[in-house]
Design a protein around this motif. Structure first.
Motif, PDB file in Angstrom:
ATOM      1  N   TRP A  36       0.838  -1.198   0.000  1.00 27.93           N
ATOM      2  CA  TRP A  36       0.000   0.000   0.000  1.00 27.93           C
ATOM      3  C   TRP A  36       0.874   1.249   0.000  1.00 27.93           C
ATOM      4  N   GLU A  37       0.422   2.265  -0.714  1.00 25.26           N
ATOM      5  CA  GLU A  37       1.117   3.554  -0.804  1.00 25.26           C
ATOM      6  C   GLU A  37       0.269   4.625  -0.114  1.00 25.26           C
ATOM      7  N   LEU A  38       0.888   5.387   0.788  1.00 24.86           N
ATOM      8  CA  LEU A  38       0.180   6.464   1.475  1.00 24.86           C
ATOM      9  C   LEU A  38      -0.121   7.590   0.503  1.00 24.86           C
ATOM     10  N   VAL A  39      -1.379   8.059   0.486  1.00 26.48           N
ATOM     11  CA  VAL A  39      -1.739   9.169  -0.394  1.00 26.48           C
ATOM     12  C   VAL A  39      -2.206  10.397   0.376  1.00 26.48           C
ATOM     13  N   ASN A  40      -2.653  10.207   1.626  1.00 25.03           N
ATOM     14  CA  ASN A  40      -3.109  11.370   2.403  1.00 25.03           C
ATOM     15  C   ASN A  40      -3.251  10.984   3.869  1.00 25.03           C
ATOM     16  N   VAL A  41      -3.186  11.999   4.713  1.00 26.72           N
ATOM     17  CA  VAL A  41      -3.451  11.849   6.144  1.00 26.72           C
ATOM     18  C   VAL A  41      -4.482  12.908   6.509  1.00 26.72           C
ATOM     19  N   VAL A  42      -5.533  12.482   7.193  1.00 24.74           N
ATOM     20  CA  VAL A  42      -6.590  13.396   7.615  1.00 24.74           C
ATOM     21  C   VAL A  42      -6.652  13.362   9.140  1.00 24.74           C
ATOM     22  N   GLN A  43      -6.694  14.538   9.750  1.00 19.08           N
ATOM     23  CA  GLN A  43      -6.867  14.641  11.198  1.00 19.08           C
ATOM     24  C   GLN A  43      -8.100  15.483  11.463  1.00 19.08           C
ATOM     25  N   PRO A  44      -9.240  14.822  11.712  1.00 18.84           N
ATOM     26  CA  PRO A  44     -10.458  15.586  11.994  1.00 18.84           C
ATOM     27  C   PRO A  44     -10.265  16.492  13.206  1.00 18.84           C
ATOM     28  N   PRO A  45     -10.761  17.719  13.155  1.00 15.93           N
ATOM     29  CA  PRO A  45     -10.590  18.654  14.259  1.00 15.93           C
ATOM     30  C   PRO A  45     -11.151  18.098  15.570  1.00 15.93           C
ATOM     31  N   ALA A  46     -10.412  18.291  16.625  1.00 15.29           N
ATOM     32  CA  ALA A  46     -10.805  17.954  18.000  1.00 15.29           C
ATOM     33  C   ALA A  46     -11.033  16.464  18.239  1.00 15.29           C
ATOM     34  N   MET A  47     -10.618  15.593  17.321  1.00 13.14           N
ATOM     35  CA  MET A  47     -10.810  14.156  17.542  1.00 13.14           C
ATOM     36  C   MET A  47      -9.521  13.472  17.971  1.00 13.14           C
ATOM     37  N   GLY A  48      -8.380  14.078  17.687  1.00 12.50           N
ATOM     38  CA  GLY A  48      -7.110  13.543  18.140  1.00 12.50           C
ATOM     39  C   GLY A  48      -6.560  12.366  17.363  1.00 12.50           C
ATOM     40  N   LYS A  49      -7.341  11.777  16.491  1.00 11.73           N
ATOM     41  CA  LYS A  49      -6.886  10.611  15.745  1.00 11.73           C
ATOM     42  C   LYS A  49      -6.375  11.028  14.377  1.00 11.73           C
ATOM     43  N   ALA A  50      -5.680  10.114  13.725  1.00 13.04           N
ATOM     44  CA  ALA A  50      -5.224  10.332  12.354  1.00 13.04           C
ATOM     45  C   ALA A  50      -5.824   9.242  11.487  1.00 13.04           C
ATOM     46  N   ILE A  51      -6.290   9.608  10.319  1.00 11.55           N
ATOM     47  CA  ILE A  51      -6.805   8.648   9.356  1.00 11.55           C
ATOM     48  C   ILE A  51      -5.837   8.630   8.179  1.00 11.55           C
ATOM     49  N   LEU A  52      -5.211   7.475   7.984  1.00  7.66           N
ATOM     50  CA  LEU A  52      -4.242   7.304   6.912  1.00  7.66           C
ATOM     51  C   LEU A  52      -4.973   6.715   5.705  1.00  7.66           C
ATOM     52  N   ILE A  53      -4.771   7.307   4.545  1.00 13.45           N
ATOM     53  CA  ILE A  53      -5.434   6.846   3.324  1.00 13.45           C
ATOM     54  C   ILE A  53      -4.367   6.291   2.380  1.00 13.45           C
ATOM     55  N   PHE A  54      -4.559   5.034   1.983  1.00 12.23           N
ATOM     56  CA  PHE A  54      -3.603   4.326   1.147  1.00 12.23           C
ATOM     57  C   PHE A  54      -4.254   3.921  -0.169  1.00 12.23           C
ATOM     58  N   LYS A  55      -3.396   3.682  -1.185  1.00  8.93           N
ATOM     59  CA  LYS A  55      -3.887   3.116  -2.440  1.00  8.93           C
ATOM     60  C   LYS A  55      -2.912   2.034  -2.890  1.00  8.93           C
ATOM     61  N   LYS A  56      -3.443   1.097  -3.691  1.00  7.11           N
ATOM     62  CA  LYS A  56      -2.632   0.023  -4.252  1.00  7.11           C
ATOM     63  C   LYS A  56      -3.220  -0.326  -5.609  1.00  7.11           C
ATOM     64  N   GLU A  57      -2.351  -0.505  -6.580  1.00  9.34           N
ATOM     65  CA  GLU A  57      -2.813  -0.871  -7.914  1.00  9.34           C
ATOM     66  C   GLU A  57      -3.346  -2.309  -7.892  1.00  9.34           C
ATOM     67  N   GLN A  58      -4.484  -2.499  -8.553  1.00  7.58           N
ATOM     68  CA  GLN A  58      -5.085  -3.844  -8.593  1.00  7.58           C
ATOM     69  C   GLN A  58      -4.406  -4.701  -9.616  1.00  7.58           C
TER      70      GLN A  58
END
Length: 58
Positions: A36-58
């Motif tokens: 998997w390749e990382l394409v973005n990181v999202v940190q919703p305000p005031a939630m403290g967590k990080a959401i890592l978004i990955f992609k992979k060629e099929q």
């Protein structure tokens, strides 16, 4: 022909002291070894967590 991609999101939750860079690094390494390749990181305000978004060629 255009490429086809699969996408995956992984939530990295904070500990009681906050979000640890070691936890993010561990998840990045784990997903990278699976192709998997990382394409973005999202940190919703005031939630403290990080959401890592990955992609992979099929």
């Amino acid at each position: 022909m255009s490429k086809r991609w699969s996408y995956q999101t992984v939530e990295v939750k904070p500990t009681w002291t906050g979000l640890r860079t070691e936890d993010i690094q561990t998840e990045l390494t784990r997903q990278g070894l699976l192709g998997w390749e990382l394409v973005n990181v999202v940190q919703p305000p005031a939630m403290g967590k990080a959401i890592l978004i990955f992609k992979k060629e099929q």
